[in-house]
Scaffold this motif. Structure first.
Motif, PDB file in Angstrom:
ATOM      1  N   PRO A   2       0.763  -1.229  -0.124  1.00 13.24           N
ATOM      2  CA  PRO A   2      -0.050   0.074   0.163  1.00 13.24           C
ATOM      3  C   PRO A   2       0.752   1.285  -0.045  1.00 13.24           C
ATOM      4  O   PRO A   2       1.988   1.313   0.339  1.00 13.24           O
ATOM      5  N   LYS A   4       2.510   4.690   0.974  1.00 14.82           N
ATOM      6  CA  LYS A   4       2.790   5.275   2.350  1.00 14.82           C
ATOM      7  C   LYS A   4       1.913   6.601   2.546  1.00 14.82           C
ATOM      8  O   LYS A   4       1.902   7.466   1.630  1.00 14.82           O
ATOM      9  N   PRO A   5       1.489   6.896   3.656  1.00 15.14           N
ATOM     10  CA  PRO A   5       0.638   7.862   4.096  1.00 15.14           C
ATOM     11  C   PRO A   5       1.440   9.320   4.116  1.00 15.14           C
ATOM     12  O   PRO A   5       2.580   9.322   4.461  1.00 15.14           O
ATOM     13  N   LYS A  17      -5.428   9.066  -2.167  1.00 14.13           N
ATOM     14  CA  LYS A  17      -5.279   7.745  -1.420  1.00 14.13           C
ATOM     15  C   LYS A  17      -4.371   7.893  -0.567  1.00 14.13           C
ATOM     16  O   LYS A  17      -4.122   6.763   0.370  1.00 14.13           O
ATOM     17  N   ARG A  18      -3.310   8.636  -0.291  1.00 13.16           N
ATOM     18  CA  ARG A  18      -2.375   8.649   0.653  1.00 13.16           C
ATOM     19  C   ARG A  18      -2.706   9.734   1.884  1.00 13.16           C
ATOM     20  O   ARG A  18      -1.941   9.744   2.846  1.00 13.16           O
ATOM     21  N   MET A  23      -6.857   7.067   5.107  1.00 13.29           N
ATOM     22  CA  MET A  23      -6.321   5.531   5.323  1.00 13.29           C
ATOM     23  C   MET A  23      -6.704   4.809   6.695  1.00 13.29           C
ATOM     24  O   MET A  23      -6.925   3.814   6.856  1.00 13.29           O
ATOM     25  N   LYS A  26     -10.312   3.684   6.356  1.00 14.15           N
ATOM     26  CA  LYS A  26     -10.156   2.367   5.532  1.00 14.15           C
ATOM     27  C   LYS A  26      -9.598   1.213   6.045  1.00 14.15           C
ATOM     28  O   LYS A  26      -9.523   0.167   5.963  1.00 14.15           O
ATOM     29  N   GLY A  27      -8.791   1.596   7.185  1.00 12.83           N
ATOM     30  CA  GLY A  27      -7.976   0.530   7.937  1.00 12.83           C
ATOM     31  C   GLY A  27      -6.676   0.306   7.312  1.00 12.83           C
ATOM     32  O   GLY A  27      -6.189  -0.945   7.720  1.00 12.83           O
ATOM     33  N   THR A  28      -6.113   1.107   6.355  1.00  4.54           N
ATOM     34  CA  THR A  28      -4.839   0.578   5.665  1.00  4.54           C
ATOM     35  C   THR A  28      -3.731   1.364   6.166  1.00  4.54           C
ATOM     36  O   THR A  28      -2.523   1.451   5.574  1.00  4.54           O
ATOM     37  N   LEU A  29      -4.026   2.254   7.279  1.00  2.00           N
ATOM     38  CA  LEU A  29      -2.727   2.784   8.083  1.00  2.00           C
ATOM     39  C   LEU A  29      -1.930   1.881   8.561  1.00  2.00           C
ATOM     40  O   LEU A  29      -2.316   0.906   9.308  1.00  2.00           O
ATOM     41  N   PRO A  30      -0.365   2.198   8.545  1.00  2.00           N
ATOM     42  CA  PRO A  30       0.512   1.421   9.004  1.00  2.00           C
ATOM     43  C   PRO A  30       0.384   0.945  10.294  1.00  2.00           C
ATOM     44  O   PRO A  30       0.104   1.931  11.114  1.00  2.00           O
ATOM     45  N   GLU A  31       0.630  -0.316  10.966  1.00  2.00           N
ATOM     46  CA  GLU A  31       0.539  -0.355  12.408  1.00  2.00           C
ATOM     47  C   GLU A  31       1.433   0.612  13.084  1.00  2.00           C
ATOM     48  O   GLU A  31       2.716   0.653  12.685  1.00  2.00           O
TER      49      GLU A  31
END
Length: 53
Positions: A2, A4-5, A17-18, A23, A26-31
């Protein structure tokens, strides 16, 4: 992989999208990261709570 934010939300319409807000939604933010005041920040680790027995 995915994208990078960004470090800060630019509040464009429609959101890119960034965007860290999108993010996170949608739940796509890095841990290990979260968003505070439209900025990307490292999340603090939560310490386990000890329960008296």
């Amino acid at each position: 992989m995915p994208p990078k934010p960004k470090k800060k939300c630019c509040s464009d319409k429609p959101a890119c999208k960034r965007c860290p807000l999108m993010m996170m939604k949608k739940g796509t933010l890095p841990e290990g990261y979260t968003v505070k005041k439209r900025k990307l920040v490292k999340a603090k680790k939560k310490h386990p709570v000890k329960v008296a027995a």
